[in-house]
Design a protein around this motif. Structure first.
Motif, PDB file in Angstrom:
ATOM      1  N   GLU A  61       0.824  -1.210   0.000  1.00 39.79           N
ATOM      2  CA  GLU A  61       0.000   0.000   0.000  1.00 39.79           C
ATOM      3  C   GLU A  61       0.857   1.259   0.000  1.00 39.79           C
ATOM      4  O   GLU A  61       0.542   2.231  -0.685  1.00 39.79           O
ATOM      5  CB  GLU A  61      -0.949  -0.003   1.196  1.00 39.79           C
ATOM      6  CG  GLU A  61      -2.060  -1.024   1.044  1.00 39.79           C
ATOM      7  CD  GLU A  61      -2.872  -1.243   2.303  1.00 39.79           C
ATOM      8  OE1 GLU A  61      -2.564  -0.621   3.353  1.00 39.79           O
ATOM      9  OE2 GLU A  61      -3.805  -2.055   2.247  1.00 39.79           O
ATOM     10  N   ARG A  62       1.936   1.247   0.736  1.00 40.44           N
ATOM     11  CA  ARG A  62       2.820   2.423   0.754  1.00 40.44           C
ATOM     12  C   ARG A  62       3.462   2.666  -0.601  1.00 40.44           C
ATOM     13  O   ARG A  62       3.711   3.805  -0.980  1.00 40.44           O
ATOM     14  CB  ARG A  62       3.887   2.275   1.838  1.00 40.44           C
ATOM     15  CG  ARG A  62       3.310   2.449   3.210  1.00 40.44           C
ATOM     16  CD  ARG A  62       4.356   2.437   4.271  1.00 40.44           C
ATOM     17  NE  ARG A  62       3.726   2.560   5.580  1.00 40.44           N
ATOM     18  CZ  ARG A  62       4.322   2.282   6.712  1.00 40.44           C
ATOM     19  NH1 ARG A  62       5.576   1.880   6.712  1.00 40.44           N
ATOM     20  NH2 ARG A  62       3.693   2.417   7.847  1.00 40.44           N
ATOM     21  N   LEU A  63       3.719   1.599  -1.322  1.00 38.69           N
ATOM     22  CA  LEU A  63       4.323   1.749  -2.649  1.00 38.69           C
ATOM     23  C   LEU A  63       3.329   2.285  -3.674  1.00 38.69           C
ATOM     24  O   LEU A  63       3.729   2.778  -4.723  1.00 38.69           O
ATOM     25  CB  LEU A  63       4.900   0.417  -3.120  1.00 38.69           C
ATOM     26  CG  LEU A  63       6.163  -0.023  -2.411  1.00 38.69           C
ATOM     27  CD1 LEU A  63       6.528  -1.456  -2.776  1.00 38.69           C
ATOM     28  CD2 LEU A  63       7.326   0.917  -2.728  1.00 38.69           C
TER      29      LEU A  63
ATOM     30  N   THR B  53       9.433  13.540   3.174  1.00 41.30           N
ATOM     31  CA  THR B  53       9.386  14.010   4.556  1.00 41.30           C
ATOM     32  C   THR B  53       8.764  12.968   5.485  1.00 41.30           C
ATOM     33  O   THR B  53       8.864  13.099   6.696  1.00 41.30           O
ATOM     34  CB  THR B  53       8.594  15.327   4.675  1.00 41.30           C
ATOM     35  OG1 THR B  53       7.242  15.097   4.272  1.00 41.30           O
ATOM     36  CG2 THR B  53       9.212  16.419   3.800  1.00 41.30           C
ATOM     37  N   ASP B  54       8.119  11.978   4.926  1.00 42.90           N
ATOM     38  CA  ASP B  54       7.491  10.923   5.720  1.00 42.90           C
ATOM     39  C   ASP B  54       8.516   9.839   6.018  1.00 42.90           C
ATOM     40  O   ASP B  54       9.054   9.223   5.099  1.00 42.90           O
ATOM     41  CB  ASP B  54       6.314  10.335   4.949  1.00 42.90           C
ATOM     42  CG  ASP B  54       5.519   9.324   5.752  1.00 42.90           C
ATOM     43  OD1 ASP B  54       6.057   8.729   6.710  1.00 42.90           O
ATOM     44  OD2 ASP B  54       4.346   9.099   5.402  1.00 42.90           O
TER      45      ASP B  54
ATOM     46  N   SER C 258      12.231  -1.592   3.426  1.00 47.26           N
ATOM     47  CA  SER C 258      11.866  -2.306   2.210  1.00 47.26           C
ATOM     48  C   SER C 258      11.244  -1.357   1.186  1.00 47.26           C
ATOM     49  O   SER C 258      11.563  -1.415  -0.007  1.00 47.26           O
ATOM     50  CB  SER C 258      10.895  -3.445   2.553  1.00 47.26           C
ATOM     51  OG  SER C 258      10.566  -4.185   1.412  1.00 47.26           O
ATOM     52  N   VAL C 259      10.361  -0.482   1.645  1.00 47.02           N
ATOM     53  CA  VAL C 259       9.744   0.506   0.763  1.00 47.02           C
ATOM     54  C   VAL C 259      10.807   1.416   0.168  1.00 47.02           C
ATOM     55  O   VAL C 259      10.825   1.680  -1.032  1.00 47.02           O
ATOM     56  CB  VAL C 259       8.671   1.323   1.532  1.00 47.02           C
ATOM     57  CG1 VAL C 259       8.235   2.551   0.752  1.00 47.02           C
ATOM     58  CG2 VAL C 259       7.482   0.437   1.861  1.00 47.02           C
ATOM     59  N   SER C 260      11.712   1.882   0.992  1.00 48.19           N
ATOM     60  CA  SER C 260      12.782   2.759   0.528  1.00 48.19           C
ATOM     61  C   SER C 260      13.636   2.093  -0.548  1.00 48.19           C
ATOM     62  O   SER C 260      13.985   2.722  -1.551  1.00 48.19           O
ATOM     63  CB  SER C 260      13.653   3.175   1.718  1.00 48.19           C
ATOM     64  OG  SER C 260      14.773   3.893   1.293  1.00 48.19           O
TER      65      SER C 260
END
Length: 120
Positions: A59-61, A68-69, A98-100
């Motif tokens: 979902e974040r992807l 900034t989050d 992982s998202v990063s």
């Protein structure tokens, strides 16, 4: 969830066996290893937690990157994540890592393709 899915998702979430055992399974690392080997049945609660973490990552992807989050940035340590986030959950830090990693690949993919050198 089968043993391979458990292992793949653990790795996707940047968790070592010892960390997954402590933070998700609340068990000994050897128990987690047995789940991944298929020697023991994976408990439903463990499977559900891993699935929810993977869904959170997905979902974040799907949202626009927000540098900034803290949930979209890489932090070398959990302490750095906590300081930037104002609070901390070690599992959410792993999701953020992982998202990063995925986001850096997306942002840099075209550049990497243009620089690609194939050695024969």
């Amino acid at each position: 969830m089968n043993k391979n899915e458990l292992k793949q998702l653990r790795r996707l979430l940047f968790l070592e066996v010892t960390e997954a055992a402590k933070l998700i399974g609340e068990c000994e690392p050897r128990t987690w290893q047995r789940w991944e080997k298929g020697d023991r049945v994976i408990p439903n609660d463990v499977a559900q937690i891993v699935q929810m973490l993977a869904l959170t990552r997905l979902e974040r992807l799907q949202f626009a990157f927000n540098d900034t989050d803290p949930n979209y940035r890489y932090f070398e340590t959990f302490e750095e994540y906590k300081a930037a986030n104002g609070c901390g959950n070690e599992l959410m830090w792993r999701v953020a890592q992982s998202v990063s990693a995925s986001l850096i690949c997306e942002r840099e993919a075209d550049k990497w393709r243009s620089e690609e050198i194939i050695h024969k």
